[in-house]
Design a protein around this motif. Sequence first.
Motif, mmCIF file in Angstrom:
data_model
loop_
_atom_site.group_PDB
_atom_site.id
_atom_site.type_symbol
_atom_site.label_atom_id
_atom_site.label_comp_id
_atom_site.label_asym_id
_atom_site.label_seq_id
_atom_site.Cartn_x
_atom_site.Cartn_y
_atom_site.Cartn_z
ATOM 1 N N ARG A 78 0.804 -1.215 0.000
ATOM 2 C CA ARG A 78 0.000 0.000 0.000
ATOM 3 C C ARG A 78 0.842 1.271 0.000
ATOM 4 N N GLY A 90 -4.402 9.491 -0.157
ATOM 5 C CA GLY A 90 -4.070 8.866 -1.431
ATOM 6 C C GLY A 90 -4.688 9.609 -2.604
ATOM 7 N N ARG A 108 1.792 1.930 -3.444
ATOM 8 C CA ARG A 108 0.654 2.314 -4.285
ATOM 9 C C ARG A 108 0.247 3.767 -4.049
ATOM 10 N N VAL A 109 0.375 4.233 -2.819
ATOM 11 C CA VAL A 109 0.088 5.647 -2.533
ATOM 12 C C VAL A 109 1.056 6.535 -3.302
ATOM 13 N N THR A 131 -6.327 2.727 -2.473
ATOM 14 C CA THR A 131 -5.335 2.535 -1.414
ATOM 15 C C THR A 131 -5.948 2.542 -0.020
#
Length: 678
Positions: free
Chosen positions: A226, A279, A229-230, A274
């Motif tokens: 995560r 995000g 991904r942010v 996310t």
Amino acid sequence: MRETERRFRPEIQGLRALACVLVVVYHVWLGRISGGVDAFFLISGFLVTGQLHRAAVRGRIEYRPMWGRMIKRLFPAALTVLLLVVAVSLVLLPQNRWFQTIKEVVASALYLENWQLAADFTDYFAQHDSASVVQHFWSLSIQGQFYVVWPLLVGLVLLVARRTRHNVRSMLLGVLGAVFVASLAYSVWSTAVDQPPAYFDSLTRVWEFALGGLLALVLDRVSVPRPARVVFGWVGVAGLVSCGLVLQVGTVFPGYLALWPTLSAALVILAGDTAFKAGADRFLSSRPLTYLGDLSYALYLWHWPILVFYLVARDREEVGLRGGAVIIALAFVLAVLTHHLVEKPVRVSAIGTANRWGAYRFGAATLAAVLAAAGAWQWVSVSQAERYSIAVDDPDHPGALAHTEGFTYWGAADAALVPSFVAVSEDWAGIDPARCGTSPRNADLEICTSQTSGHPTRRIVVTGDSHAGQFLGALLPIAEKKNWEVTSILRGGCPFSTDSDTVPGDQSCIDWNAAVVDEIVTTRPDAVMTIGTRDVKPGVEERVPSGYVAQWRKVDDAGIPVLAVRDNPRFGQSPSACVEARGVTAPECATPRSELYAAQPPYETLPDLPPNVRFVDFSDYFCTAEVCPPVIGNVLVYLDDNHVSGTYMSTMSAIAEKAITEALGWTDDHAEEPPPGG
């Protein structure tokens, strides 16, 4: 894959909205291209490939209903905009832009606008057109072509996978990977060789769809922490926003630099949901942005025509902050109306559900309406274009003869200008295309030859760029009268030179010129006519490039005379368009002669000229002693910002005949036998 894509759909809607907003803002306020269209292509590849793969896994792709849904989704808004563009263009658009706009409206309706623009950029004569009202349909045309071809490609992969008992996903990954590599390689090469047409070429853009398709096939098998991904989400957003600020997208895309916006969009999709308050997905999946995603198609359709019409109506080349805000606001309002009153009602209607071919009939009917409107506009345009024509020695339209010594005008005081404004932009002089073909010695040379009665009395080759070619308007009447044979060997943007003077480093132009010399030496005409100077424009000093002289020397070695014509003026605007907008007497439509021509031509002080060169100066027939006007003798002098109209050139025929025969010493005509190898 379906669950993964469904989970990411709010972010994709927001991404589509962001890409659209960037396109609109960059176009309207910054006058630049953002790269948002490339993000559109990746999103389309991602969504369509995912849908097709699921259908392939189920064992069958339903083409008829799939394309029917596409028609219901794409046609209503696009064809509504095109119909209104036709109506508004008749009122606001200058007549000199009608023919080009009609051509592009038809191409846009048929989803071929990108190829039309690519052809126009390849055709040097079309590069001087003002921005088309429907130019933005180039990207929609590529997407439309993608929606037709991509399902067929996936269907072929499915068929092969069944026959060979291979996994559909694996085979599709291999095929899309190959398409990605091949298209990207072609895109890089084509952009480096000739960027303007490459920008609109469908094949240079296929890799962007393929990249989205590859992402759709692997997304559910990729696990990214995560925090990463942010970061991906915000890096992708920042990349999309900054792309158009850092890169001159319109002049360097779509080669490898187009990876910037496409990979940025891919990062946003890869980031997905996310579940993090800070995000990028929280921003992209917000209600305002997802609603804007619903409007993005209509907003994209509307913003460009409104921008062009605004510039035309206000007679401006760019918009300010306030004007841009008005354009964007109006585009948004029209997008809302189009979405709710046109797009949604058709999309949820029973069209195509009760009847298997209902969507196709609907599409054909709406398409026919646009084509009929364009056809009616074409008929009106042709009628306008044919309304005024001139004959030889027309007393109402003396043209260049009005600048001859002792001329007395005795025609009608209120004679209409010719050619008509609707026809002037198409008023190119040239030899009948039916008499054109490639050289038997070099297929890169297109050679056109005028008709003669028996053996010609003289043979002249006109060669170089379009400025040399425009003198065919003056030469062809002489040729018909005196039985001369006029041959044209022309290439737009490539003057007769040993160098590439218009586009530095263009080796293809240099090679073409070398082939032209070989052709001339082999066929041995009586004379070669070309342009002898360049850069007759404000702020630049007229000159004779050294490459010109070196090329003339090659012809001199073969004992062939060269007739070098002083170039005509070039302007920052089309004088004829200025006349249409402001009137014949408007001072801003004329340019002071002193800003264009020096009192002494540059070749008069040039040392070591080849002895075969004879210079001809027609500047007094483009200018008075004080100014270079847009209209002379009731004839529009220019068809764009630097080319002389064929009609005006035809009025220079008698003037050119006297100048040419005196310069070359042709006191009488003589018939000759065909040359060896000619």
